[in-house]
Design an enzyme around this catalytic site. Structure first.
Site, PDB file in Angstrom:
ATOM      1  N   HIS A 197      11.406  57.930  17.653  1.00 57.18           N
ATOM      2  CA  HIS A 197      10.705  56.687  17.322  1.00 57.18           C
ATOM      3  C   HIS A 197      11.299  55.978  16.104  1.00 57.18           C
ATOM      4  O   HIS A 197      11.027  54.800  15.880  1.00 57.18           O
ATOM      5  CB  HIS A 197       9.200  56.937  17.124  1.00 57.18           C
ATOM      6  N   ASP A 253      10.382  63.404  21.274  1.00 59.67           N
ATOM      7  CA  ASP A 253      10.547  62.479  20.152  1.00 59.67           C
ATOM      8  C   ASP A 253      11.714  62.901  19.259  1.00 59.67           C
ATOM      9  O   ASP A 253      11.601  62.903  18.031  1.00 59.67           O
ATOM     10  CB  ASP A 253       9.260  62.358  19.329  1.00 59.67           C
ATOM     11  N   SER A 259       9.356  60.572   8.680  1.00 57.84           N
ATOM     12  CA  SER A 259       9.621  60.908  10.080  1.00 57.84           C
ATOM     13  C   SER A 259      11.094  61.203  10.301  1.00 57.84           C
ATOM     14  O   SER A 259      11.965  60.426   9.897  1.00 57.84           O
ATOM     15  CB  SER A 259       9.203  59.760  10.999  1.00 57.84           C
TER      16      SER A 259
END
Length: 512
Positions: A127, A162, A237
């Protein structure tokens, strides 16, 4: 008297054993020791130096952790009230205007990553490098801790896990880190997170492993995370979660937060899951996962009580997809699957996770409970469809509002000429609409109220079986009929339409 002498002798042995323990520990035989007694705790504290400072460990690891940013071209949504619906292109025409050209703006995303090899391979979250909304990623930049910037190329990405792998092409060697064994992590272990929260490069936070194999309820084949209280925020992230040996045991991925900031509940993808996927992406291989073709739900306490089965064990089959491995092996809705390939199905080890990690084509044993009795079936595992395909296979609710329309896969011709949004039937949609699994055709997702189709009574949930006496198993088939009608100067097409509980009917629908 023999029983008495025997009992006395046994007691003597126990006391001798107790005396031996007393000599080894310094505590009287039989004494209970406090769990936090100084002598006991001294044996369990972290290794010397770890709690006092993480500076040396950080200095060793930080050069391999990078900032990742993207530049994106994002389409700006217009004032068209039908934007995002099948009738988006009709708005300006009804207003007597030319269809406006799309407008774009520049967008960005920020995250973290880390080198896994000296030749420039970088791991991050998918992402972080995926486009947002209607965007297209035009540039990916990797920024080193000293501020040096490099252009990076996307080598491979995987939506389900992801994860993404990038490549920086430079002749120099880069500092890198290695994956460790996340299966050795235990609640209470020290961990260090390094990343770029809120764009603040080179931020280091520490904490402990709060839980391992945490199921967050977010769904998916890999809903299985390391939970930590090390501060993780937006921008972390894709960054690494290190153990005290400097091994990457997790990839920071998400947080639970009512405020948007860290509240001490962060989640990292375990290295156990990430490392094999990263290696496949690095080699340019497609990620294939197992698939049974069933929808499932965890066994709750109430469900376990109603069936008289063990709690926190198994998942119930809600529906079975026709033609897939589970159906061919005889698995039915209502079965409670309790083990897959010898592995128990638990909240921490879900059926989806177990099956996803089995190679398509392999035949495995599955144990399940049916009508209170244990049964066993050998199932040949299929290939898990893509995330997009799974989304299209979701249940179709004919009673839902048309604002919740399914995504159409055609180029707009059917919406423009018939005022209909349609999607190809699959067994799930057919079942929801009351049709047999073998029915072919197109399900109506929405109807323009100003169209002739609406005036003729076509509704969301109807099934188009044929057009001008030709079957339409896919969108291309209906588009071909419309094109032929234009070629022959016809103003309408004849649709054969089926509605739940009614026989099929022929309806002539005028073209626009």
């Amino acid at each position: 008297m023999k029983p008495v002498r025997y009992a006395y002798g046994l007691t003597s042995v126990l006391l001798v054993g107790g005396a031996a323990v007393s000599l080894a520990t310094g505590y009287p035989a039989g004494a209970q020791v406090a769990q936090n007694d100084d002598m006991q705790v001294s044996r369990a504290v972290p290794r010397a130096g770890a709690p006092e400072s993480f500076a040396d460990l950080t200095a060793q690891l930080q050069p391999a952790v990078v900032n990742i940013s993207t530049r994106q071209r994002v389409e700006v949504r217009s004032s068209n009230p039908f934007t995002g619906t099948p009738f988006e292109g009709l708005f300006n025409r009804r207003q007597g205007q030319q269809e406006a050209e799309p407008e774009f703006r520049e967008g960005q995303s920020l995250g973290s990553g880390f080198f896994i090899s000296a030749d420039g391979y970088v791991v991050t979250n998918n992402h972080v490098v995926s486009p947002t909304g209607r965007g297209t990623v035009e540039e990916i930049t990797v920024t080193m801790p000293d501020g040096t910037e490099y252009a990076a190329e996307l080598v491979g990405n995987d939506v389900e896990s992801d994860l993404a792998v990038l490549k920086v092409d430079r002749s120099e060697d880069f500092p890198f880190v290695r994956f460790g064994d996340s299966r050795q992590a235990r609640p209470g272990d020290w961990v260090v997170a390094i990343g770029n929260p809120f764009g603040l490069g080179g931020t280091v936070t520490s904490g402990i492993v709060s839980a391992v194999l945490r199921n967050t309820g977010m769904g998916g084949a890999y809903d299985r995370y390391i939970q930590t209280d090390a501060a993780i925020n937006r921008g972390n992230s894709g960054g690494p979660l290190f153990d005290m040996q400097g091994n990457v045991i997790g990839i920071n991925n998400a947080i639970f937060s009512p405020t948007g900031g860290s509240v001490g509940i962060g989640f990292a993808i375990p290295a156990e899951i990430a490392a094999p996927i990263v290696e496949q992406l690095r080699r340019g291989e497609a990620i294939e996962r197992g698939y049974l073709g069933i929808s499932i739900q965890p066994v709750t306490d109430d469900l376990a009580s109603s069936l008289g089965i063990e709690r926190n064990r198994g998942e119930i089959v809600q529906s079975v997809q026709a033609g897939e491995g589970a159906e061919r092996a005889g698995i039915r809705a209502g079965d409670i699957v309790i083990s897959v390939n010898g592995e128990p199905v638990t909240p921490e080890q879900s059926l989806s996770f177990l099956v996803a990690n089995i190679a398509p084509g392999e035949t495995i044993p599955i144990e399940f409970i049916r009508n209170g009795e244990r049964s066993r079936a050998n199932v040949t595992v299929g290939a898990r469809p893509s995330a997009e395909e799974l989304a299209r296979q979701q249940m179709f609710d004919p009673e839902a509002d048309e604002e919740e329309m399914l995504e159409s896969t055609d180029d707009g011709l059917i919406e423009q000429r018939l005022g209909l949004q349609v999607v190809p039937l699959n067994p799930q949609i057919a079942s929801q609409l009351g049709a047999s699994a073998g029915t072919t055709g197109l399900a109506v997702g929405a109807v323009d109220p100003n169209s002739d189709a609406a005036r003729k009574g076509i509704q969301r949930g109807d099934i188009i079986l044929s057009a001008n006496y030709r079957e339409v198993p896919d969108i291309a088939g209906l588009e071909a009929v419309i094109a032929q009608a234009d070629t022959e100067d016809r103003d309408a097409v004849l649709l054969r339409v089926q509605r739940r509980g009614r026989p099929p009917a022929y309806l002539p629908i005028r073209l626009r």
